[in-house]
Write a protein that holds these residues in place. Structure first.
Motif, PDB file in Angstrom:
ATOM      1  N   PHE A  32       0.829  -1.203   0.000  1.00  0.00           N
ATOM      2  CA  PHE A  32       0.000   0.000   0.000  1.00  0.00           C
ATOM      3  C   PHE A  32       0.866   1.256   0.000  1.00  0.00           C
ATOM      4  O   PHE A  32       1.725   1.415   0.868  1.00  0.00           O
ATOM      5  N   GLU A  33       0.620   2.140  -0.945  1.00  0.00           N
ATOM      6  CA  GLU A  33       1.224   3.477  -0.880  1.00  0.00           C
ATOM      7  C   GLU A  33       0.549   4.246   0.244  1.00  0.00           C
ATOM      8  O   GLU A  33      -0.546   3.891   0.695  1.00  0.00           O
ATOM      9  N   TRP A  34       1.198   5.339   0.697  1.00  0.00           N
ATOM     10  CA  TRP A  34       0.718   6.074   1.861  1.00  0.00           C
ATOM     11  C   TRP A  34      -0.750   6.495   1.738  1.00  0.00           C
ATOM     12  O   TRP A  34      -1.561   6.219   2.629  1.00  0.00           O
ATOM     13  N   ASP A  35      -1.112   7.125   0.619  1.00  0.00           N
ATOM     14  CA  ASP A  35      -2.476   7.632   0.494  1.00  0.00           C
ATOM     15  C   ASP A  35      -3.492   6.489   0.416  1.00  0.00           C
ATOM     16  O   ASP A  35      -4.603   6.595   0.952  1.00  0.00           O
ATOM     17  N   GLN A  36      -3.066   5.422  -0.232  1.00  0.00           N
ATOM     18  CA  GLN A  36      -3.891   4.209  -0.311  1.00  0.00           C
ATOM     19  C   GLN A  36      -4.184   3.659   1.078  1.00  0.00           C
ATOM     20  O   GLN A  36      -5.287   3.196   1.366  1.00  0.00           O
ATOM     21  N   TYR A  37      -3.142   3.666   1.896  1.00  0.00           N
ATOM     22  CA  TYR A  37      -3.252   3.136   3.258  1.00  0.00           C
ATOM     23  C   TYR A  37      -4.227   3.979   4.082  1.00  0.00           C
ATOM     24  O   TYR A  37      -5.121   3.439   4.762  1.00  0.00           O
ATOM     25  N   ILE A  38      -4.122   5.299   4.006  1.00  0.00           N
ATOM     26  CA  ILE A  38      -5.041   6.183   4.733  1.00  0.00           C
ATOM     27  C   ILE A  38      -6.472   5.974   4.211  1.00  0.00           C
ATOM     28  O   ILE A  38      -7.418   5.863   5.000  1.00  0.00           O
ATOM     29  N   SER A  39      -6.595   5.885   2.896  1.00  0.00           N
ATOM     30  CA  SER A  39      -7.931   5.657   2.307  1.00  0.00           C
ATOM     31  C   SER A  39      -8.517   4.333   2.771  1.00  0.00           C
ATOM     32  O   SER A  39      -9.725   4.234   3.029  1.00  0.00           O
ATOM     33  N   ALA A  40      -7.674   3.320   2.850  1.00  0.00           N
ATOM     34  CA  ALA A  40      -8.162   1.994   3.246  1.00  0.00           C
ATOM     35  C   ALA A  40      -8.781   2.049   4.640  1.00  0.00           C
ATOM     36  O   ALA A  40      -9.816   1.421   4.903  1.00  0.00           O
ATOM     37  N   MET A  41      -8.168   2.818   5.536  1.00  0.00           N
ATOM     38  CA  MET A  41      -8.736   2.935   6.890  1.00  0.00           C
ATOM     39  C   MET A  41     -10.081   3.668   6.837  1.00  0.00           C
ATOM     40  O   MET A  41     -11.031   3.280   7.508  1.00  0.00           O
ATOM     41  N   ARG A  42     -10.138   4.715   6.018  1.00  0.00           N
ATOM     42  CA  ARG A  42     -11.404   5.465   5.889  1.00  0.00           C
ATOM     43  C   ARG A  42     -12.505   4.575   5.315  1.00  0.00           C
ATOM     44  O   ARG A  42     -13.648   4.590   5.760  1.00  0.00           O
ATOM     45  N   GLU A  43     -12.126   3.796   4.300  1.00  0.00           N
ATOM     46  CA  GLU A  43     -13.101   2.883   3.710  1.00  0.00           C
ATOM     47  C   GLU A  43     -13.542   1.820   4.713  1.00  0.00           C
ATOM     48  O   GLU A  43     -14.715   1.433   4.747  1.00  0.00           O
ATOM     49  N   GLY A  44     -12.608   1.368   5.535  1.00  0.00           N
ATOM     50  CA  GLY A  44     -12.946   0.393   6.572  1.00  0.00           C
ATOM     51  C   GLY A  44     -13.994   0.944   7.520  1.00  0.00           C
ATOM     52  O   GLY A  44     -14.956   0.242   7.878  1.00  0.00           O
ATOM     53  N   LEU A  45     -13.829   2.196   7.906  1.00  0.00           N
ATOM     54  CA  LEU A  45     -14.804   2.828   8.804  1.00  0.00           C
ATOM     55  C   LEU A  45     -16.171   2.912   8.123  1.00  0.00           C
ATOM     56  O   LEU A  45     -17.203   2.658   8.746  1.00  0.00           O
ATOM     57  N   ALA A  46     -16.170   3.284   6.854  1.00  0.00           N
ATOM     58  CA  ALA A  46     -17.437   3.422   6.114  1.00  0.00           C
ATOM     59  C   ALA A  46     -18.123   2.063   5.990  1.00  0.00           C
ATOM     60  O   ALA A  46     -19.339   1.952   6.153  1.00  0.00           O
ATOM     61  N   GLU A  47     -17.321   1.038   5.745  1.00  0.00           N
ATOM     62  CA  GLU A  47     -17.906  -0.278   5.480  1.00  0.00           C
ATOM     63  C   GLU A  47     -18.255  -1.049   6.759  1.00  0.00           C
ATOM     64  O   GLU A  47     -19.299  -1.688   6.832  1.00  0.00           O
ATOM     65  N   HIS A  48     -17.371  -0.981   7.754  1.00  0.00           N
ATOM     66  CA  HIS A  48     -17.531  -1.861   8.925  1.00  0.00           C
ATOM     67  C   HIS A  48     -17.976  -1.115  10.183  1.00  0.00           C
ATOM     68  O   HIS A  48     -18.172  -1.730  11.222  1.00  0.00           O
ATOM     69  N   GLY A  49     -18.086   0.199  10.118  1.00  0.00           N
ATOM     70  CA  GLY A  49     -18.516   0.947  11.300  1.00  0.00           C
ATOM     71  C   GLY A  49     -17.345   1.336  12.179  1.00  0.00           C
ATOM     72  O   GLY A  49     -16.183   1.165  11.800  1.00  0.00           O
ATOM     73  N   SER A  50     -17.658   1.850  13.370  1.00  0.00           N
ATOM     74  CA  SER A  50     -16.652   2.424  14.267  1.00  0.00           C
ATOM     75  C   SER A  50     -15.623   1.394  14.717  1.00  0.00           C
ATOM     76  O   SER A  50     -15.886   0.187  14.714  1.00  0.00           O
ATOM     77  N   VAL A  51     -14.468   1.905  15.125  1.00  0.00           N
ATOM     78  CA  VAL A  51     -13.425   1.053  15.691  1.00  0.00           C
ATOM     79  C   VAL A  51     -13.995   0.347  16.925  1.00  0.00           C
ATOM     80  O   VAL A  51     -14.667   0.961  17.749  1.00  0.00           O
ATOM     81  N   ARG A  52     -13.728  -0.951  17.025  1.00  0.00           N
ATOM     82  CA  ARG A  52     -14.403  -1.784  18.025  1.00  0.00           C
ATOM     83  C   ARG A  52     -13.657  -1.900  19.343  1.00  0.00           C
ATOM     84  O   ARG A  52     -14.247  -2.212  20.373  1.00  0.00           O
ATOM     85  N   ALA A  53     -12.346  -1.736  19.320  1.00  0.00           N
ATOM     86  CA  ALA A  53     -11.548  -1.995  20.536  1.00  0.00           C
ATOM     87  C   ALA A  53     -10.232  -1.245  20.422  1.00  0.00           C
ATOM     88  O   ALA A  53      -9.913  -0.675  19.385  1.00  0.00           O
ATOM     89  N   GLY A  54      -9.477  -1.276  21.505  1.00  0.00           N
ATOM     90  CA  GLY A  54      -8.149  -0.682  21.485  1.00  0.00           C
ATOM     91  C   GLY A  54      -8.193   0.818  21.691  1.00  0.00           C
ATOM     92  O   GLY A  54      -9.220   1.410  22.024  1.00  0.00           O
ATOM     93  N   LEU A  55      -7.052   1.452  21.447  1.00  0.00           N
ATOM     94  CA  LEU A  55      -6.840   2.861  21.766  1.00  0.00           C
ATOM     95  C   LEU A  55      -7.786   3.782  21.000  1.00  0.00           C
ATOM     96  O   LEU A  55      -8.188   4.829  21.508  1.00  0.00           O
ATOM     97  N   TYR A  56      -8.139   3.433  19.771  1.00  0.00           N
ATOM     98  CA  TYR A  56      -8.882   4.376  18.932  1.00  0.00           C
ATOM     99  C   TYR A  56     -10.389   4.258  19.091  1.00  0.00           C
ATOM    100  O   TYR A  56     -11.136   5.028  18.489  1.00  0.00           O
ATOM    101  N   ALA A  57     -10.846   3.286  19.863  1.00  0.00           N
ATOM    102  CA  ALA A  57     -12.288   3.044  19.962  1.00  0.00           C
ATOM    103  C   ALA A  57     -13.014   4.277  20.478  1.00  0.00           C
ATOM    104  O   ALA A  57     -14.181   4.489  20.181  1.00  0.00           O
ATOM    105  N   ALA A  58     -12.296   5.101  21.244  1.00  0.00           N
ATOM    106  CA  ALA A  58     -12.951   6.252  21.867  1.00  0.00           C
ATOM    107  C   ALA A  58     -12.996   7.484  20.971  1.00  0.00           C
ATOM    108  O   ALA A  58     -13.723   8.425  21.242  1.00  0.00           O
ATOM    109  N   THR A  59     -12.214   7.495  19.900  1.00  0.00           N
ATOM    110  CA  THR A  59     -12.113   8.705  19.087  1.00  0.00           C
ATOM    111  C   THR A  59     -13.449   9.091  18.501  1.00  0.00           C
ATOM    112  O   THR A  59     -13.927   8.462  17.552  1.00  0.00           O
ATOM    113  N   ASP A  60     -14.031  10.121  19.048  1.00  0.00           N
ATOM    114  CA  ASP A  60     -15.276  10.644  18.518  1.00  0.00           C
ATOM    115  C   ASP A  60     -16.287   9.526  18.292  1.00  0.00           C
ATOM    116  O   ASP A  60     -17.107   9.580  17.371  1.00  0.00           O
TER     117      ASP A  60
END
Ligand code: FE
Ligand code: FE
Lengths: 272, 105, 272, 105
Positions: free
Chosen positions: B71-99
């Motif tokens: 994954f190139e850098w922008d691809q990698y950032i996009s992949a995380m954004r797409e993951g959020l859109a497709e699978h919903g909020s982060v489920r566990a770990g440090l980022y689960a609380a972010t907004d």
């Protein structure tokens, strides 16, 4: 008084890895400040450079996560990351195991640090060295503060750790420089990568430059997380350096948000 | 503890060139060594970087896995954004609380 | 006041692994005292048993050697040693990750312990559990003190660690028992295995029973090494329990050198 | 640092059943993974428990290696004594200071 230099700098991997994507008008003065800090450090002819960095799960994992760890190896290898990805070639970096051993022994009287006889430097150490000691000819002693995997050390212990480090440095004959590396507000390796809270950063830096222990250690992790991201937990490295320079105040060489580097790029020093 | 195991695999993969070699030679066999759920195995093998992010994998581990997977850098950032859109909020770990959803902006 | 029990015991692998080679006249009353301690602990109906043990390079190595580490896993596996060699069958032991997490968070305010989300119990934990909770039905939280690989934590920090542990235990609702395990004088796993300095042991135990902080923490490592062997460094676990029981004094249930067990076998408790 | 490497091998061997399997299947290949001197490789492969003790290997590591190699308890203690007689005092590590020779009695 054998601590001869105390400073702080950024270490985000984009600084070297995505160099060509940054606005040169921001990048070049930042690089220049970084190199100037290196010249100042080398002008002090230190016997060792202690780099107080923040763990990124390169050397430590939750099967044994130290709050603080100090390297005690003859030499080190870095970067652990892909060389092309980071833009830094892999190499051996000289250490000083014997000096580290003496420092650790002393520090254990006041803080409970772990030690490590091997260590693969990640960008937290390698990016600073790339600018500060580009010939990799100054022996390095790495320190790691867990800023990543909760439960993490509270801020007042980071300041205390720095005070203890200073006491140990001042008790040995060697000339020692210390540099803390980490981010202020940032959201590295998340969809918010590139977001930077400049107001928060500048307030923190004012407190750091004034070496205002109380103000520096008054942030709650909850507030830091929401205002400054999980990357904001790395202020522990800056706070440790403030502790090492207790009684001194500082000077800001450079600060500017550079979004593609994913952090407010900072270079500052204490006048010991 | 399964998120722990996924992260431990990535930790060892990031650090250890012999594990990287096993990743290249026979990733399925490497995965066998770790006690993972079907979803975790799928997310690692696909690779579904966005799903791994949503599962709660720490970015300091995931960033290097994404790079290893090409994954190139922008691809990698996009992949995380797409993951959020497709699978919903982060489920566990440090980022689960972010907004409440794993990304603030 | 939710620390409901504090005691100390031996953990040498010979206690179970070479059981049949010991003089029954010594072995049986020792085992009986060990089991009595277990009954007393279980009578307190603790929600968790914290075992303060000494590292034997089973979980930690010099690539990341914590001065203090606490387990934060759902459950544990042990023994790591060969089952026949140790005379204890391998099994899962329940933990309490959530309680451990709360304790560690509190303790980090005063001591800089590492945490571990996995842990393979060695004889330092398994031999005590074999006698204390033979049904393995009490959740265990392990703590490790580096008594093996220098630089090691000084004795006053071990006492302070115990005080901090007590504060954390008293701040949670759960009922917690704590047991320190280690040797007094011994030369384990060396050609001098079996040598025991009974006079030194009894002096140390007098200090421990009186909970005399100053006397307990006055040993230099050099003197301990020569008088009590490298195994004597494990007094840190006993000193930590004294710290956890600060203000209380103790009672000796059993002490006798049993050379084939390679240690002066000890069972003692504090009256909290 | 070579003593460090010998000890790390024993640490990993003592902890990890997959390393124990490699020990049984092909010890020579396992040794290849570690940067050892000829003497160290010899002492491990023989096995020369006495020599490993004299080199400074910590007993908490060596004890289990001796057991893995089939040494009974008394044999293991004897092997260390014979090592001292044959190779002289302990050279490094924690025991080097013991009565200047690695054993006090
Ligand atoms: Fe960082
Ligand atoms: Fe022990």
């Amino acid at each position: 008084m054998t601590l001869v230099y105390a400073g702080v700098c950024s270490h985000a991997p984009g600084i070297t890895g995505r160099a060509q994507r940054a606005d040169p008008a921001l990048r070049e003065p930042f690089y220049a400040s970084f190199r100037q800090m290196g010249e100042e450090i080398r002008a002090q002819q230190p016997d060792a450079l202690i780099v107080v960095a923040a763990e990124h799960f390169a050397n430590f994992f939750m099967d044994n996560m130290p709050a603080y760890c100090m390297g005690m190896a003859e030499d080190y290898e870095g970067p652990i990351e892909d060389e092309q990805w980071l833009g830094i070639e892999r190499r051996r970096i000289p250490g000083n195991a014997e000096l580290a051993n003496r420092l650790i022994e002393r520090m254990l009287h006041d803080v409970d640090l772990a030690y490590a006889q091997e260590w693969k430097f990640d960008h937290g150490v390698m990016v600073p060295l790339h600018f500060l000691t580009p010939a990799y000819d100054v022996p390095v002693i790495p320190i790691n503060i867990n800023c990543q995997g909760p439960p993490i050390t509270p801020l007042h212990r980071a300041y205390e750790f720095g005070r203890t480090l200073r006491k140990a440095c001042d008790a040995v004959d060697e000339r020692i420089a210390v540099v803390g590396t980490g981010g202020l507000s940032h959201w590295p390796a998340t969809p918010d990568s590139g977001k930077i809270n400049e107001t928060w950063d500048r307030t923190f830096l004012d407190r750091w430059l004034a070496n205002d222990r109380e103000a520096l250690t008054s942030y709650s992790d909850e507030a830091t997380y929401f205002d400054a991201g999980q990357g904001g937990f790395e202020i522990r490295t800056f706070i440790a350096v403030a502790g090492a320079a207790e009684g001194s105040t500082g000077e800001l060489y450079y600060y500017a948000p550079i979004p593609i580097f994913a952090v407010g790029c900072t270079i500052a020093r204490m006048h010991l | 503890m399964s998120l722990y195991t996924v992260q431990k695999l990535l930790y060892q993969l990031n650090r250890d060139r012999s594990v990287q070699q096993r990743y290249k030679d026979d990733f399925a066999a490497l995965l066998e060594d770790y006690d993972l759920t079907g979803e975790e195995r799928h997310a690692l093998a696909a690779p579904d970087i966005g799903l791994l992010y949503v599962m709660g994998v720490n970015g300091q581990l995931l960033m290097h896995y994404a790079a290893l997977c090409g994954f190139e850098w922008d691809q990698y950032i996009s992949a995380m954004r797409e993951g959020l859109a497709e699978h919903g909020s982060v489920r566990a770990g440090l980022y689960a609380a972010t907004d409440d959803r794993g990304a603030v902006s």
